[in-house]
Scaffold this motif. Structure first.
Motif, short mmCIF file in Angstrom:
data_model
loop_
_atom_site.label_atom_id
_atom_site.label_comp_id
_atom_site.label_asym_id
_atom_site.label_seq_id
_atom_site.Cartn_x
_atom_site.Cartn_y
_atom_site.Cartn_z
N ARG A 127 19.45 52.71 46.25
CA ARG A 127 20.83 52.32 46.95
C ARG A 127 21.67 53.62 47.56
O ARG A 127 22.00 53.28 48.86
CB ARG A 127 21.72 51.70 45.72
N PHE A 128 21.58 54.84 46.90
CA PHE A 128 22.17 56.16 47.39
C PHE A 128 21.31 56.96 48.17
O PHE A 128 21.92 57.80 48.41
CB PHE A 128 23.12 56.38 46.52
N GLY A 129 20.16 56.81 48.21
CA GLY A 129 19.09 57.76 48.72
C GLY A 129 18.88 58.90 48.03
O GLY A 129 18.18 59.93 48.39
N THR A 130 19.48 59.33 46.86
CA THR A 130 19.38 60.26 45.85
C THR A 130 18.74 59.91 44.65
O THR A 130 19.49 59.30 43.80
CB THR A 130 20.65 61.14 45.85
N ALA A 131 17.68 60.37 44.26
CA ALA A 131 17.03 59.73 43.09
C ALA A 131 17.50 60.68 41.78
O ALA A 131 18.04 61.39 41.82
CB ALA A 131 15.33 60.03 43.22
N LEU A 132 17.13 60.02 40.77
CA LEU A 132 17.50 60.56 39.48
C LEU A 132 19.01 60.76 38.86
O LEU A 132 19.21 61.72 38.39
CB LEU A 132 16.84 61.89 39.22
N LEU A 133 19.73 59.93 39.55
CA LEU A 133 21.08 60.05 39.43
C LEU A 133 21.53 59.97 37.94
O LEU A 133 22.38 60.63 37.09
CB LEU A 133 22.02 59.07 40.21
N GLY A 134 20.78 59.02 37.24
CA GLY A 134 21.16 58.70 35.67
C GLY A 134 20.67 60.03 34.93
O GLY A 134 21.60 60.33 34.12
N SER A 135 19.48 60.44 35.18
CA SER A 135 19.10 61.37 34.21
C SER A 135 19.52 62.76 34.60
O SER A 135 19.91 63.63 33.63
CB SER A 135 17.54 61.65 34.46
N ARG A 136 20.09 62.96 35.90
CA ARG A 136 20.67 64.24 36.25
C ARG A 136 22.19 64.11 35.61
O ARG A 136 22.52 65.28 35.46
CB ARG A 136 20.71 64.22 37.73
N ALA A 137 22.85 63.18 35.30
CA ALA A 137 23.87 63.11 34.73
C ALA A 137 23.79 63.83 33.27
O ALA A 137 24.62 64.44 32.78
CB ALA A 137 24.74 61.75 34.58
N VAL A 138 22.93 62.95 32.60
CA VAL A 138 22.63 63.34 31.35
C VAL A 138 22.24 64.82 30.87
O VAL A 138 22.44 65.48 30.07
CB VAL A 138 21.33 62.67 30.75
N ALA A 139 21.55 65.15 32.19
CA ALA A 139 21.04 66.74 32.07
C ALA A 139 22.02 67.82 32.39
O ALA A 139 21.88 68.97 32.18
CB ALA A 139 19.92 66.89 33.02
N GLY A 140 23.18 67.28 32.75
CA GLY A 140 24.39 68.00 33.07
C GLY A 140 24.15 68.67 34.48
O GLY A 140 24.86 69.71 34.87
N THR A 141 23.50 68.13 35.40
CA THR A 141 23.20 68.72 36.71
C THR A 141 23.78 67.84 37.64
O THR A 141 23.25 67.80 38.83
CB THR A 141 21.50 69.02 36.99
N TRP A 142 24.84 67.19 37.35
CA TRP A 142 25.43 66.22 38.58
C TRP A 142 26.07 67.06 39.41
O TRP A 142 26.67 67.98 39.31
CB TRP A 142 26.27 65.35 37.93
N ASP A 143 25.95 66.75 40.81
CA ASP A 143 26.37 67.47 42.11
C ASP A 143 27.64 66.64 42.50
O ASP A 143 27.41 65.59 43.08
CB ASP A 143 25.20 67.52 43.13
N PRO A 144 28.90 67.20 42.51
CA PRO A 144 30.06 66.49 42.94
C PRO A 144 29.91 66.10 44.43
O PRO A 144 30.60 65.31 44.86
CB PRO A 144 31.32 67.51 42.79
N ALA A 145 28.93 66.87 45.04
CA ALA A 145 28.85 66.44 46.53
C ALA A 145 28.32 65.01 46.51
O ALA A 145 28.55 64.43 48.02
CB ALA A 145 27.99 67.38 47.39
N TRP A 146 27.81 64.49 45.67
CA TRP A 146 27.10 63.16 45.67
C TRP A 146 28.16 62.20 45.97
O TRP A 146 28.02 60.79 46.41
CB TRP A 146 26.44 62.84 44.51
N TRP A 147 29.51 62.32 45.50
CA TRP A 147 30.45 61.31 45.56
C TRP A 147 30.90 60.76 46.78
O TRP A 147 31.03 59.50 46.77
CB TRP A 147 31.98 61.61 44.81
N ASP A 148 30.52 61.56 48.03
CA ASP A 148 30.66 60.88 48.99
C ASP A 148 29.62 60.37 50.15
O ASP A 148 29.63 59.85 51.11
CB ASP A 148 31.24 62.10 49.99
N ILE A 149 28.19 60.30 49.19
CA ILE A 149 27.23 59.57 49.65
C ILE A 149 27.47 58.33 50.11
O ILE A 149 28.11 57.40 49.02
CB ILE A 149 25.99 59.93 48.86
N ILE A 150 27.26 57.64 51.13
CA ILE A 150 27.37 56.50 51.44
C ILE A 150 25.82 55.48 51.20
O ILE A 150 25.12 55.88 51.80
CB ILE A 150 27.70 56.06 52.93
N GLY A 151 26.14 54.50 50.45
CA GLY A 151 24.83 53.78 49.94
C GLY A 151 24.43 52.72 51.21
O GLY A 151 25.17 52.49 52.27
N ARG A 152 23.28 51.98 50.70
CA ARG A 152 23.02 51.01 51.70
C ARG A 152 24.13 49.88 52.34
O ARG A 152 23.76 49.50 53.34
CB ARG A 152 21.50 50.34 51.26
#
Length: 405
Positions: A127-152
């Motif tokens: 949907r958003f073109g950036t993979a591993l969003l779920g596991s990156r959140a669990v790993a603590g490596t979430w990037d705040p820049a992702w909030w502005d990604i526009i999905g399909r």
């Protein structure tokens, strides 16, 4: 879900939750994601787990061990899909994990440490073109820049969180600490033909390959196909063809993989010499140094081709991910759990990315591969044999029993 047939049937049942009629498409933060989480939670409860959905939309279950203070062993995979997907890429690992816990719950003695199951909500990035969003959140490596990604569908990731009932401000609550996790194990279809070719049901992953991707532009000079002599041409497509052969030759010699999957010519007319070519390059290896050394050789070869043909090369890197090694202790546990009378257990590198790449930031990882028909993946023809899934269930249960004490 006590055997392979039941697990395969559950995969098909989960696949019925789709946004597209007649094919499986299940994307992050959609109504179908919510319905899948609800069904998975039901199965987790039946297996003896308490359940919750975390701040990133991942679905969790926990089977309490004798000592809840010990770090938990985490099992799982992802529940999202590509467009027009098969039924097993991701869900098979989640359902195998649930079946393992059901077996632990039915046994006479609980393990010392707790066992948790996670269905990561976004591995594919459909949907958003950036993979591993779920596991990156669990790993603590979430990037705040992702909030502005526009999905399909034209919505930002931030808005999709709100629509799903999640609070972007609480995303940090999904993160786990290294002290809370003893390791992460994932079962997954191989997505390749090696196990089938060798008539093996299971294999153990030693590493997830590191990948780099490029968009390459080759500039030449367009001209009339009938009036320009070959010796005076600056044919960008002829240079690209020579480069593609060189890429394959160099990758084969290095024992890695490199792929040109996209090729466009301009102006693209039958009677015009191609003045420009745009092509992709995907290069992967178990060790980053092997990949990068081969890439350097490829770039040098392309430079020589450009000089001899009068072509200009421009390289733009679009993706870079380091290789991730599986933990020796988890490789050993899975290998011992498989056992075989036919020689050593098959060890493989995963050329595809997995949630383990993100989880490696917070804990040791291990992966079990299950044979799949012709190596087909990301396609409705994706298929596994129930007896192979039963073998995987036996192996995972054995390994988890040992690792969870």
């Amino acid at each position: 879900m006590h055997n392979g047939e039941a697990i395969v049937a559950a995969c098909h049942e989960l696949a019925a939750i789709s946004s597209d009629t007649g094919q499986l498409t299940r994307c992050y933060l959609t109504p179908e994601h919510a319905r899948a989480n609800a069904l998975l939670a039901e199965w987790m409860v039946e297996a003896g787990m308490t359940t919750w959905q975390d701040a990133a939309g991942n679905q969790w279950g926990r089977f309490e061990g004798r000592d809840p203070a010990l770090p938990a062993l985490v099992l799982g995979s992802h529940s999202d899909s590509v467009i027009n997907a098969g039924h097993f890429d991701g869900p098979l690992g989640v359902l195998l994990a649930i079946a393992v816990v059901a077996r632990l719950n039915a046994s006479c003695e609980r393990p010392a440490r707790s066992v948790e199951v996670v269905a990561f909500a976004d591995e594919e990035g459909t949907r958003f073109g950036t993979a591993l969003l779920g596991s990156r959140a669990v790993a603590g490596t979430w990037d705040p820049a992702w909030w502005d990604i526009i999905g399909r569908d034209g919505l930002t990731l931030r808005q999709a969180f709100f629509d799903f009932g999640l609070d972007p401000a609480r995303i940090g609550e999904a993160a786990r600490t290294p002290e809370s996790i003893a390791g992460y194990l994932e079962a997954h279809i191989e997505q390749g033909p090696v196990l089938e070719a060798e008539r093996r049901s299971l294999g153990v992953v030693t590493a997830i390959a590191g990948a780099r991707r490029f968009q390459i532009s080759i500039g030449g000079e367009a001209g009339h196909a009938g009036t320009t002599p070959l010796e005076l041409r600056r044919d960008a497509l002829a240079g690209a063809a020579e480069a593609i052969v060189a890429i394959e030759t160099l990758a084969r010699a290095a024992g890695i993989v490199a792929t040109v999957g996209s090729l466009e010519t301009y102006p693209g007319a039958v009677n015009v010499i191609p003045g420009e070519v745009r092509m992709s390059l995907d290069i992967r290896a178990e060790r980053d140094e092997d990949r990068d050394r081969t890439l350097e050789a490829i770039q040098e070869s392309c430079g020589r081709i450009g000089e001899s043909r009068g072509l200009a090369w421009r390289w733009h890197e679009t993706h870079a991910a380091p290789a991730v090694a599986c933990a020796p202790r988890l490789i050993e546990s899975l290998s011992e759990a498989i056992g075989t009378d036919d020689g050593p257990v098959r060890h493989l590198t995963s050329g595809a990315g997995h949630d383990g790449m993100a989880m490696a930031h917070v804990c040791d990882i291990g992966m079990l591969f299950v044979r799949c028909y012709k190596g087909i993946s990301h396609h409705p023809d994706e298929s596994v044999q129930a007896r192979d899934v039963s073998d995987a269930l036996e192996a995972m249960t054995s390994a988890v029993t040992r690792l969870a004490g």
